[in-house]
Structure formats: structure tokens, C-alpha cells
Design a protein around this motif. Structure first.
Motif, mmCIF file in Angstrom:
data_model
loop_
_atom_site.group_PDB
_atom_site.id
_atom_site.type_symbol
_atom_site.label_atom_id
_atom_site.label_comp_id
_atom_site.label_asym_id
_atom_site.label_seq_id
_atom_site.Cartn_x
_atom_site.Cartn_y
_atom_site.Cartn_z
ATOM 1 N N VAL A 1 0.842 -1.197 0.000
ATOM 2 C CA VAL A 1 0.000 0.000 0.000
ATOM 3 C C VAL A 1 0.874 1.242 0.000
ATOM 4 C CG1 VAL A 1 -1.750 1.308 1.281
ATOM 5 C CG2 VAL A 1 -1.848 -1.202 1.239
ATOM 6 N N GLY A 2 0.495 2.216 -0.810
ATOM 7 C CA GLY A 2 1.143 3.519 -0.798
ATOM 8 C C GLY A 2 0.191 4.548 -0.219
ATOM 9 N N LEU A 3 0.613 5.241 0.806
ATOM 10 C CA LEU A 3 -0.183 6.273 1.454
ATOM 11 C C LEU A 3 0.393 7.632 1.088
ATOM 12 C CD1 LEU A 3 -2.314 7.228 3.600
ATOM 13 C CD2 LEU A 3 -0.493 6.954 5.308
ATOM 14 N N VAL B 1 4.201 2.093 2.562
ATOM 15 C CA VAL B 1 5.123 3.207 2.386
ATOM 16 C C VAL B 1 4.299 4.471 2.259
ATOM 17 C CG1 VAL B 1 6.906 1.785 1.295
ATOM 18 C CG2 VAL B 1 5.204 2.954 -0.135
ATOM 19 N N ALA B 2 4.920 5.609 2.555
ATOM 20 C CA ALA B 2 4.181 6.858 2.557
ATOM 21 C C ALA B 2 4.969 7.954 1.860
ATOM 22 C CB ALA B 2 3.853 7.274 3.988
ATOM 23 N N HIS B 3 4.226 8.939 1.372
ATOM 24 C CA HIS B 3 4.860 10.112 0.748
ATOM 25 C C HIS B 3 4.123 11.367 1.175
ATOM 26 C CE1 HIS B 3 6.674 12.834 -2.144
ATOM 27 N NE2 HIS B 3 5.448 13.277 -2.399
ATOM 28 N N ASP C 1 8.334 7.739 12.335
ATOM 29 C CA ASP C 1 8.708 6.512 13.031
ATOM 30 C C ASP C 1 7.850 5.342 12.578
ATOM 31 O OD1 ASP C 1 10.596 7.890 14.447
ATOM 32 O OD2 ASP C 1 9.403 8.076 16.278
ATOM 33 N N GLY C 2 8.508 4.250 12.183
ATOM 34 C CA GLY C 2 7.808 3.027 11.826
ATOM 35 C C GLY C 2 7.251 2.983 10.427
ATOM 36 N N VAL C 3 7.436 4.057 9.655
ATOM 37 C CA VAL C 3 6.888 4.110 8.289
ATOM 38 C C VAL C 3 7.973 4.601 7.344
ATOM 39 C CG1 VAL C 3 5.160 5.157 6.786
ATOM 40 C CG2 VAL C 3 4.553 4.551 9.132
ATOM 41 N N ALA C 4 8.160 3.914 6.233
ATOM 42 C CA ALA C 4 9.142 4.326 5.234
ATOM 43 C C ALA C 4 8.577 5.466 4.397
ATOM 44 C CB ALA C 4 9.505 3.144 4.333
ATOM 45 N N GLU D 1 7.203 6.042 -6.053
ATOM 46 C CA GLU D 1 7.208 4.744 -5.386
ATOM 47 C C GLU D 1 5.890 4.486 -4.662
ATOM 48 O OE1 GLU D 1 9.791 2.195 -2.080
ATOM 49 O OE2 GLU D 1 10.647 3.990 -3.017
ATOM 50 N N ALA D 2 5.372 5.495 -3.976
ATOM 51 C CA ALA D 2 4.100 5.321 -3.268
ATOM 52 C C ALA D 2 2.954 5.117 -4.248
ATOM 53 C CB ALA D 2 3.837 6.529 -2.372
ATOM 54 N N ALA D 3 2.978 5.872 -5.359
ATOM 55 C CA ALA D 3 1.874 5.809 -6.316
ATOM 56 C C ALA D 3 1.881 4.552 -7.167
ATOM 57 C CB ALA D 3 1.904 7.045 -7.216
ATOM 58 N N SER D 4 2.986 3.851 -7.225
ATOM 59 C CA SER D 4 3.066 2.662 -8.074
ATOM 60 C C SER D 4 2.645 1.390 -7.345
ATOM 61 C CB SER D 4 4.491 2.490 -8.609
ATOM 62 O OG SER D 4 5.417 2.324 -7.546
ATOM 63 N N ARG D 5 2.255 1.496 -6.095
ATOM 64 C CA ARG D 5 1.791 0.343 -5.332
ATOM 65 C C ARG D 5 0.423 -0.119 -5.839
ATOM 66 N NH1 ARG D 5 4.494 -1.427 -0.152
ATOM 67 N NH2 ARG D 5 6.633 -0.952 -0.762
#
Length: 237
Positions: free
Chosen positions: A4-6, A27-29, A37-40, A46-50
Motif C-alpha cells: 500500500v502507498g499512502l 510506504v508513505a509520501h 517513526d515506523g513508516v518508510a 514509489e508510493a503511487a506505483s503500489r
């Protein structure tokens, strides 16, 4: 584990990331957030291609964001928003996302304040586009996050939220703006009213305006409310 991309790490985006990351490959953007913390935190591409993409931005920014992510989406990607209204953002997603993108509008009926003690028992509304099956998402929300899931169409959602949310936020906002002093003793009805006002006191003005101005059914109800208030004031005079 679902990938999932957030996109968006504002107040609600951070809440979502905190509760989703233990269950998902998340992953998040957010261009304004370098780390969490705890989230890449990753670049937008990268987030949108999930396979699953969550747009956690205000309704006013949905159309612009859809145009930004459209080139990076995987074929058949599932895209969700978390806006407090549904007709406008879902129309924007359909207008700007590639054909074949699966669109699932969502409205979590909670925020950082109301979910301070956890998500269990909180409600969320899912508004799938025709042909989009929400069963998998609904199952995850029920079984893993312990949310109370409701399925609706976007129009019914916005009609319902005009009274359930737009009206209650309006009343709470008025009470908050009165800046009443602390009372040495109260009634139960006052306590409940103050509690309702306190729940939305921390909401941004941007969120309040979205609830009031981007729901096509809120304006008419707001007019009826103030008309009733003026009529009541005249009776008391």
C-alpha cells in the motif's frame, strides 16, 4: 501482505499510517514530511506505483493529486480517498485517473481526537464505484482494525453527512467560538454538548470548510438551521 502507498501525512494520514503499518507493507509520501517513526517515507513515484494507493489529502487537493499520480499508477490499481465528502472527490478521481483504475471512496467517521483510545468500534463508510467489489477492504477493516463498516453510494453518503456531520460540526463550531468560561457545575445535557464541541475543536479550518462547502447538500440544511434559529430568537423576543 498487501502493498500500500499512502500519500499525505497530515493529522489523519499519520493516524492511518500508525494503524495500518502493523498489518500492511506500507510506504508513505508527503513532500512536507521527511520521516515518520515506523513508516518508510518514499518519493511520490514509489508510493503511487503500489497496487493499493490511499490519497490522504483534503478534498480541495484531490484533483491536483490525481493528475500527479496518474502516470505512476499500476494497471488496475485500487485508489482510495479519505475525504469527508464523496461526490466531489470521486468525480475528480474518475476524471483524472487512468481508465481501469478501481476507485473506492472511503470516509472514516473518526479522527485523531475521537480515535485517541483506539479504532475498535469506530465507523467507516465505503463508497465503491459501480463494478468495484469492496469485500476485501471491508473484511480487512472489520477483522484487523475492528472497525464498523458501512457500504453506501456517494450520493446517499453526502445526503446523510449533511445532517450527521455538517450540521453537528456547525453547532459545535458555534459553541467553540462562544469561548464559554468553565462552569463550576453543569447538567448532563451541557456535558454532552461540550463533549461534542471538544471533539471537533482541534479540527483544522480547512477540514471544517470542506465539510460545509464541498457537500452539495450541506448549504440547504445550514440555511434551514439558521432560519430556525432566527425564528426561535424572534419568539423569545
Amino acid at each position: 501482505m498487501a502493498q500500500v502507498g499512502l500519500i499525505g501525512l497530515g493529522a489523519f494520514g499519520r493516524l492511518a499510517a500508525t494503524h495500518l503499518s502493523p498489518h500492511l507493507d506500507l510506504v508513505a509520501h508527503d513532500p512536507a514530511v521527511a520521516a515518520m517513526d515506523g513508516v518508510a517515507c518514499v518519493p511520490l513515484v514509489e508510493a503511487a506505483s503500489r497496487p493499493v494507493v490511499i490519497l490522504a489529502v483534503p478534498v480541495q487537493l484531490i484533483a491536483e493529486l490525481c493528475q500527479q499520480v496518474a502516470p505512476f499508477l499500476s494497471p488496475g490499481a485500487l485508489v482510495l480517498d479519505v475525504a469527508s465528502v464523496k461526490l466531489k472527490p470521486m468525480a475528480a478521481m474518475r476524471a483524472h485517473l487512468p481508465a481501469g483504475t478501481r476507485i473506492l471512496g472511503t470516509h472514516p467517521l473518526f479522527g485523531p481526537q475521537s480515535a485517541a483510545d483506539g479504532l475498535g468500534g469506530q465507523s467507516i463508510v465505503l463508497c465503491p464505484e459501480p463494478g468495484v467489489d469492496p469485500a476485501c477492504v471491508a473484511g480487512f477493516l472489520r477483522d484487523d482494525l475492528r472497525l464498523d463498516v458501512h457500504i453506501s453510494d456517494a450520493d446517499t453518503h453526502d445526503r446523510t453527512m449533511a445532517s450527521v456531520q455538517a450540521l453537528t460540526h456547525l453547532v459545535s463550531k458555534v459553541i467553540t467560538d462562544l469561548d464559554l468560561p468553565a462552569a463550576p457545575y453543569t447538567t448532563r445535557s451541557y456535558d454532552l454538548l461540550k463533549q461534542a464541541a471538544d471533539l471537533v475543536a482541534g479540527d483544522s479550518d480547512e477540514l471544517f470548510r470542506a465539510i460545509e462547502r464541498h457537500n452539495p447538500y450541506a448549504g440547504e440544511l445550514r440555511g434551514r438551521f439558521f432560519e430556525a434559529a432566527r425564528a426561535l430568537d424572534a419568539r423569545l423576543e
